[in-house]
Each structure stands twice: as structure tokens, then as C-alpha cells.
Design a protein around this motif. Structure first.
Motif: not given
Length: 139
Positions: A34-37, A86-91, A122-127
Motif C-alpha cells: 500500500e501507499f500511505a497518504m 510515502d515518498r517522504s518516509t525517509k526524510t 530510514a527503516c519505516a515502511c510507511h508514514i
């Protein structure tokens, strides 16, 4: 003599390559597809707003704008706007970052702000939204 030198080189390369392991700093995890928003509803006294003249989304920890990409394609339901996905998860930090949202109505006369807290890492799958309002009311 040549065979012996070749054997020594082969053994040396083998030993050195054993020390190089691809070790992840993230624990094993299973992520979903899934893609979280996170969307926010903007309303006025008549209900959901049809449009905003300006929408700014800033990570307060880094003071950097959030990449909302082609958010216009997602805004199909009146009043709902994409804040972060989720494009911002790593930031984002694992403990959560305050996200400052500033919106101006379509007439350009009223500006409202809200802050939500969103976690990633960095290790999260989703926001994940930790706190903050789900809607902003223009008076």
C-alpha cells in the motif's frame, strides 16, 4: 611458481571478500504494497472549499518543503488536499516531525495554519500521522 602465486592471490581475494558483508542497519521487516497518504480537509462556512490559492507544507525540523509531487491529480474530492505521502518516509524522523501547513483561500484573503506530527524514518515502511487536526476551517 606461477600456479603458487595464482593460488596465493585467489586465497587473499577470498579472505578479503569474506569481510565484506551487506549488513542492513534496519531490522528485518515485512512491508505492505500500500501507499500511505495524509489528506487534509479545508472548509469554509459553506462547506468544503473548492480550491486554495496557495498551499505550503514544510517539515519544521529540516525547514524543507515536503515534495507533494503531482498532488493536483489526487485532489478529486472537493476540499481534500494531499499533505504528505510515502515518498517522504525517509526524510522524516522515527519519533515524528512537525509538519507546518499554510493554506490561503481561493480569494487570497484568508490564510490559516495547522501543524501535524508525522513519523517515518530510514527503516519505516510507511508514514504515520501521530497527532494534529484532520481539517482546517476558514472563518
Amino acid at each position: 611458481m606461477f600456479k603458487r602465486a595464482l593460488l596465493i592471490v585467489f586465497v587473499a581475494v577470498s579472505i578479503l571478500s569474506c569481510g565484506k558483508k551487506n549488513v542492513s542497519t534496519c531490522p528485518d521487516r515485512v512491508c505492505t504494497e500500500e501507499f500511505a497518504m495524509i489528506l487534509m480537509l479545508f472548509k469554509d462556512q459553506n462547506g468544503p472549499v473548492k480550491s486554495l490559492s496557495k498551499l505550503s507544507v514544510i517539515n519544521k525540523r529540516t525547514n524543507q518543503p515536503i515534495d507533494r509531487g503531482t498532488a493536483a491529480a489526487i485532489n478529486t474530492t472537493p476540499g481534500y488536499y494531499l499533505i504528505i505521502d510515502d515518498r517522504s518516509t525517509k526524510t522524516l524522523s522515527e519519533s515524528g516531525d512537525d509538519i507546518l501547513i499554510t493554506a490561503t483561500d481561493s480569494a487570497g484573503t484568508k490564510t490559516k495554519t495547522a501543524t501535524i506530527k508525522v513519523a517515518g524514518g530510514a527503516c519505516a515502511c510507511h508514514i504515520k500521522k501521530l497527532s494534529g487536526p484532520d481539517e482546517v476551517q476558514f472563518d
